[in-house]
Each structure stands twice: as structure tokens, then as C-alpha cells.
Motif scaffolding. Structure first.
Motif, mmCIF file in Angstrom:
data_model
loop_
_atom_site.group_PDB
_atom_site.id
_atom_site.type_symbol
_atom_site.label_atom_id
_atom_site.label_comp_id
_atom_site.label_asym_id
_atom_site.label_seq_id
_atom_site.Cartn_x
_atom_site.Cartn_y
_atom_site.Cartn_z
ATOM 1 N N ALA A 74 0.833 -1.209 0.000
ATOM 2 C CA ALA A 74 0.000 0.000 0.000
ATOM 3 C C ALA A 74 0.866 1.258 0.000
ATOM 4 C CB ALA A 74 -0.933 -0.011 1.211
ATOM 5 N N CYS A 75 1.934 1.239 0.784
ATOM 6 C CA CYS A 75 2.838 2.397 0.839
ATOM 7 C C CYS A 75 3.504 2.646 -0.514
ATOM 8 C CB CYS A 75 3.898 2.190 1.914
ATOM 9 S SG CYS A 75 3.294 2.353 3.612
ATOM 10 N N LEU A 76 3.936 1.575 -1.166
ATOM 11 C CA LEU A 76 4.577 1.715 -2.474
ATOM 12 C C LEU A 76 3.601 2.278 -3.510
ATOM 13 C CD1 LEU A 76 6.682 -1.571 -2.654
ATOM 14 C CD2 LEU A 76 7.594 0.754 -2.728
ATOM 15 N N LEU A 163 10.617 9.361 -12.398
ATOM 16 C CA LEU A 163 11.255 8.160 -11.852
ATOM 17 C C LEU A 163 10.542 7.648 -10.606
ATOM 18 C CD1 LEU A 163 15.010 9.187 -12.282
ATOM 19 C CD2 LEU A 163 13.702 7.594 -13.688
ATOM 20 N N TYR A 164 9.731 8.507 -9.969
ATOM 21 C CA TYR A 164 8.975 8.061 -8.798
ATOM 22 C C TYR A 164 8.018 6.920 -9.137
ATOM 23 C CZ TYR A 164 10.524 12.270 -6.293
ATOM 24 O OH TYR A 164 11.261 13.244 -5.677
ATOM 25 N N SER A 165 7.601 6.841 -10.388
ATOM 26 C CA SER A 165 6.644 5.808 -10.784
ATOM 27 C C SER A 165 7.229 4.405 -10.683
ATOM 28 C CB SER A 165 6.154 6.060 -12.215
ATOM 29 O OG SER A 165 7.249 6.013 -13.121
ATOM 30 N N ALA A 166 8.553 4.279 -10.493
ATOM 31 C CA ALA A 166 9.171 2.957 -10.337
ATOM 32 C C ALA A 166 8.631 2.213 -9.121
ATOM 33 C CB ALA A 166 10.691 3.097 -10.227
ATOM 34 N N LEU A 172 3.870 -4.337 -7.160
ATOM 35 C CA LEU A 172 3.339 -5.577 -7.733
ATOM 36 C C LEU A 172 4.259 -6.749 -7.418
ATOM 37 C CD1 LEU A 172 1.267 -7.005 -9.543
ATOM 38 C CD2 LEU A 172 2.681 -6.374 -11.516
ATOM 39 N N VAL A 173 5.555 -6.555 -7.605
ATOM 40 C CA VAL A 173 6.519 -7.608 -7.296
ATOM 41 C C VAL A 173 6.473 -7.943 -5.802
ATOM 42 C CG1 VAL A 173 8.969 -8.186 -7.218
ATOM 43 C CG2 VAL A 173 8.028 -7.030 -9.218
ATOM 44 N N TRP A 175 4.069 -7.894 -3.711
ATOM 45 C CA TRP A 175 2.932 -8.724 -3.296
ATOM 46 C C TRP A 175 3.245 -10.217 -3.442
ATOM 47 C CZ3 TRP A 175 -1.152 -7.881 -0.463
ATOM 48 C CH2 TRP A 175 -2.149 -8.854 -0.419
ATOM 49 N N PHE A 176 4.084 -10.549 -4.393
ATOM 50 C CA PHE A 176 4.395 -11.957 -4.654
ATOM 51 C C PHE A 176 5.638 -12.447 -3.914
ATOM 52 C CE2 PHE A 176 1.891 -10.674 -8.358
ATOM 53 C CZ PHE A 176 0.931 -11.677 -8.369
ATOM 54 N N VAL A 177 6.572 -11.545 -3.559
ATOM 55 C CA VAL A 177 7.830 -12.022 -2.972
ATOM 56 C C VAL A 177 7.924 -11.828 -1.467
ATOM 57 C CG1 VAL A 177 9.038 -11.585 -5.146
ATOM 58 C CG2 VAL A 177 9.150 -9.872 -3.321
ATOM 59 N N ILE A 178 7.139 -10.900 -0.897
ATOM 60 C CA ILE A 178 7.195 -10.714 0.554
ATOM 61 C C ILE A 178 6.507 -11.890 1.234
ATOM 62 C CG2 ILE A 178 6.546 -9.250 2.511
ATOM 63 C CD1 ILE A 178 6.504 -6.877 0.613
ATOM 64 N N THR A 179 7.159 -12.445 2.225
ATOM 65 C CA THR A 179 6.593 -13.573 2.956
ATOM 66 C C THR A 179 5.292 -13.151 3.629
ATOM 67 O OG1 THR A 179 8.792 -14.418 3.412
ATOM 68 C CG2 THR A 179 6.989 -15.261 4.776
ATOM 69 N N PRO A 180 4.166 -13.795 3.308
ATOM 70 C CA PRO A 180 2.909 -13.433 3.976
ATOM 71 C C PRO A 180 2.956 -13.820 5.447
ATOM 72 C CG PRO A 180 2.617 -15.399 2.616
ATOM 73 C CD PRO A 180 4.004 -14.889 2.332
ATOM 74 N N THR A 181 2.510 -12.917 6.291
ATOM 75 C CA THR A 181 2.537 -13.164 7.730
ATOM 76 C C THR A 181 1.156 -12.883 8.306
ATOM 77 O OG1 THR A 181 3.353 -10.902 8.049
ATOM 78 C CG2 THR A 181 4.984 -12.665 8.028
ATOM 79 N N PRO A 182 0.266 -13.855 8.238
ATOM 80 C CA PRO A 182 -1.073 -13.665 8.800
ATOM 81 C C PRO A 182 -0.986 -13.308 10.270
ATOM 82 C CG PRO A 182 -0.937 -15.692 7.519
ATOM 83 C CD PRO A 182 0.457 -15.200 7.684
ATOM 84 N N SER A 183 -1.833 -12.390 10.692
ATOM 85 C CA SER A 183 -1.799 -11.937 12.071
ATOM 86 C C SER A 183 -2.139 -13.075 13.033
ATOM 87 C CB SER A 183 -2.783 -10.779 12.271
ATOM 88 O OG SER A 183 -2.810 -10.389 13.627
#
Length: 394
Positions: A74-76, A163-166, A172-173, A175-183
Motif C-alpha cells: 500500500a505504501c509503495l 522516476l517516482y513511478s518505479a 506488484l513484485v 505482493w508476490f515475494v514478501i513472505t505473507p505473515t497472517p496476524s
């Protein structure tokens, strides 16, 4: 379970620092297009960080409660969307508003990059990787001003800010590579807040927060806001050359940060803070008095060494003195303090520039160095101890 790749927190850090690293070399060009005074430069720089003062703690609490992945993504997204709006802003007020909203997104980038490292490392490995992350940061601070200055000189500052649009493809990347950590928290939000407040009130963490405020006032108020104007006014440097000078400190800062683990094996935290404060005293006095570019570059190299000591050391101290379940909140408080410094520094500098020259403002930076030395001498850093952490995954 798959784990977040090590390159991702480094990429998160790199995107996070573009907020101001792309702006500062182009500041005179932005001011010229909108027919604004030099004092306005403080508002332009500060507008990108002021939101973080208030938003960073909320981001930290959310990341501890619902997980790192949704908060980072969300921050990105917010950073990328409103960063693009900065490049398209037709008026200075709209540019400042877009910078403010971009700052809401950036409030969770640098701190959560360190949190991702702290989640899966401990001890010497944690110190080493936080140092490497800071080295990525300082390398970015070397390369990004060069890119900003060069693109601004060849094309236009608006092209630079695209360049901020990077941040959008990185979201998108992520969402797929960060380890999901359910609360898995079963405590209430009120209990979580009380625990986070207790963590932040740890004497070492409080001292680290004070240190972050002082250091970032110097970095963003003096080096990144006043120095570009000083280089143009005193030495007649264009955007590309200003960007080159602003990139010089990254040489020494990266060298120091990259070897943080080795330095910590020899020097205590207190000694690094005192030494870095002394470097700031000498640096800003020299920058204010320098009559040649050779002396300016020498001072910039010296400044980089102090910056490379401060930032990763203070971050690592905060991570190591905070329980795992409150790590994001504690780092968010640290980030909030750094954002306050990023915001207050340019505003203070802009006010001073109304009555004194850029040389005098730079020389006054020695006061910050003295305050940091006092913090190192009188602070509780000698009592700093590590906390428990999971087995290293990287």
C-alpha cells in the motif's frame, strides 16, 4: 514457507530515498520555473517528509498487527501514484500537496525495510545486514543526485520526477515475494499500543530517537537543502555539477556502513556516536568557510563518514532493543523522529536563509555536531543489549 528475498528490503530502501534525493539537485530549476524564492526550497523538501511524522507510527502499528506485506504494498502504491503527480503538477501549491501525499506513502518504506531484515536475523548477522542496507542507501544517495542532476540538465526536472513511478512495479513484485505473515495477535489494539509505547520508552530507544532527529536535521536541512543553493550561488554550479558534489559523501558513507559489523567489533555504540558528532562539527564549519571546491569536496567526504556511522548504528540499536512483536512500531517511532528532522531541518534552514547567507547557515551546523557528541557522552548507549530474535534466514 518461502522467505522474502534479501534484495527486496534493499530495493525498498532505494525507492524510499528517491523522495528527496531526486528533488535536491533540481531545486533551483523548480524554483526558477515557479518564480519562487530560495526560502521556498525548505517547504518543497519538507513537504515530502512532514506526513511521516504522524503516519509512520500508524504504519508501524499496522505492520505489527496485520503483517508486513499489505502495508508495504500500500505504501509503495501511494508513493508511486502521488510521486507521478509531483512530476505533472502545474503549480507550486499543487506540487507541494502531491509531495505531501507522496510522503504518506514513503512513511513506511525505509523503516519497514529494516524491519524485514530484523525479523529474520540476529546478532552480528543483523548488524552486518543493516549496515549493508545503509550502504545501499548511501550508494543510492550517490547515484540518484547524479541521475537527477544529469536528467534535469539534459531535459527537465519534470522528466526527473517521473522516476517516482518505479514504486508501482515494485509494489506488484512485492505482493508476490514478501513472505505473507497472517496476524496471530490475540491482544487488543489498546494492549498493543501500550506494549509499543513501553518499547519506545526504553532509554536506549529514546536516545536513538533523539539522535535520529539531530542527524536528519543536518542531512536534510543543511546538506541536501542549503548546500545545493550554496554551490549555485558561491560557485556557479549547474544542476549536473551540483548533483555530482552531493553524491561525493556516499563514497565514505558507503565504506563505513558496509563495514559496520567490523566497526562494532572494535568500537562501542557510544564511541561511534561521539566520533560521528565530532565529524559533523568539523564538516559543517569547513563547508561554511570553504572558498574552493576542493575544500567543499573534502568536507563532503568527511561528512559521509559521519553519516555512515550514525544511521545504521542507530537503526540497529533500536531493532536490537525491541521485542519482536513491537519491532515495526519502534522502528516507526524512530522513522517519525527522522521525518521530523527531515521536515524541521529544511524549514529552519529556509528561515535562516532569509536573514543570513548560505555560508553562515552551513557553519551553524556545527551546533548539531556538538549536540550529538553530548548525546553520545551522556546517553545510555553503553547499556545497549541485544534482544532475542529468530534464527537467521539470510
Amino acid at each position: 514457507m518461502r522467505r522474502t528475498p534479501l534484495w527486496f528490503p534493499f530495493a525498498l530502501t532505494l525507492v524510499g530515498i528517491t523522495s528527496n534525493a531526486l528533488v535536491t539537485p533540481a531545486l533551483p530549476n523548480v524554483l526558477a520555473e515557479f518564480s519562487a524564492s530560495e526560502a521556498t526550497s525548505g517547504f518543497i523538501v519538507a513537504s515530502g517528509s512532514v506526513a511521516g511524522i504522524f503516519v509512520a507510527p500508524i504504519v508501524g502499528i499496522a505492520a505489527d498487527r496485520i503483517g508486513r506485506r499489505p502495508v508495504i504494498v500500500a505504501c509503495l502504491c501511494m508513493f508511486g501514484i502521488f510521486g507521478t503527480a509531483v512530476a505533472l503538477a502545474p503549480t507550486l501549491p499543487l506540487l507541494i500537496v502531491a509531495r505531501f501525499l507522496q510522503g504518506v506513502g514513503s512513511a513506511g518504506l525505509l523503516n519497514l525495510a529494516v524491519v524485514l531484515i530484523g525479523d529474520v536475523t540476529s546478532g552480528d548477522r543483523r548488524t552486518k545486514l543493516i549496515g549493508r542496507n545503509s550502504a545501499v542507501l548511501t550508494t543510492g544517495l550517490a547515484v540518484l543526485p547524479l541521475i537527477s542532476g544529469g536528467v534535469t540538465q539534459l531535459f527537465d526536472w519534470r522528466v526527473t520526477f517521473t522516476l517516482y513511478s518505479a514504486a508501482l512495479p515494485l509494489a506488484l513484485v512485492g505482493w508476490f515475494v514478501i513472505t505473507p505473515t497472517p496476524s496471530v495477535r490475540i491482544d487488543s489494539v489498546a494492549d498493543q499500543l501500550r506494549g509499543a509505547i513501553d518499547a519506545v520508552r526504553h532509554p536506549v530507544n529514546l536516545a536513538s530517537i533523539v539522535g535520529a532527529t539531530l542527524v536528519f536535521i543536518g542531512i536534510y536541512g543543511l546538506f541536501l537543502t542549503v548546500l545545493p543553493l550554496h554551490l549555485e550561488g558561491e560557485f556557479g554550479l549547474n544542476a549536473a555539477k551540483r548533483g555530482a558534489v552531493l553524491s561525493v559523501p556516499a563514497v565514505t558513507s558507503t565504506l563505513v556502513a558496509f563495514n559496520l559489523g567490523r566497526l562494532r567489533a572494535v568500537f562501542a555504540v557510544r564511541q561511534l556516536i561521539i566520533g560521528g558528532g565530532g565529524i559533523f562539527v568539523v564538516t559543517f564549519l569547513l563547508l561554511g568557510a570553504a572558498g574552493t571546491l576542493v575544500l567543499v569536496v573534502t568536507a563532503a567526504l568527511l561528512y559521509g563518514g559521519g553519516e555512515g556511522m550514525f544511521v545504521p548504528t542507530l537503526q540497529e540499536v533500536t531493532v536490537s532493543n525491541t521485542p519482536d512483536e513491537h519491532r515495526a512500531a519502534a522502528l516507526a517511532a524512530w522513522t517519525s523522529a527522522s521525518r521530523f528532522g527531515q521536515t524541521a531541518g529544511p524549514l529552519i534552514a529556509g528561515g535562516l536563509l532569509k536573514v543570513v547567507s548560505t555560508s553562515v547557515v552551513l557553519g551553524l551546523g556545527s551546533v548539531l555536531g556538538i549536540a550529538i557528541v553530548i548525546l553520545g557522552v551522556a546517553g545510555p548507549f553503553a547499556r545497549s543489549t541485544g534482544s532475542s530474535a529468530p534464527a537467521d534466514a539470510w
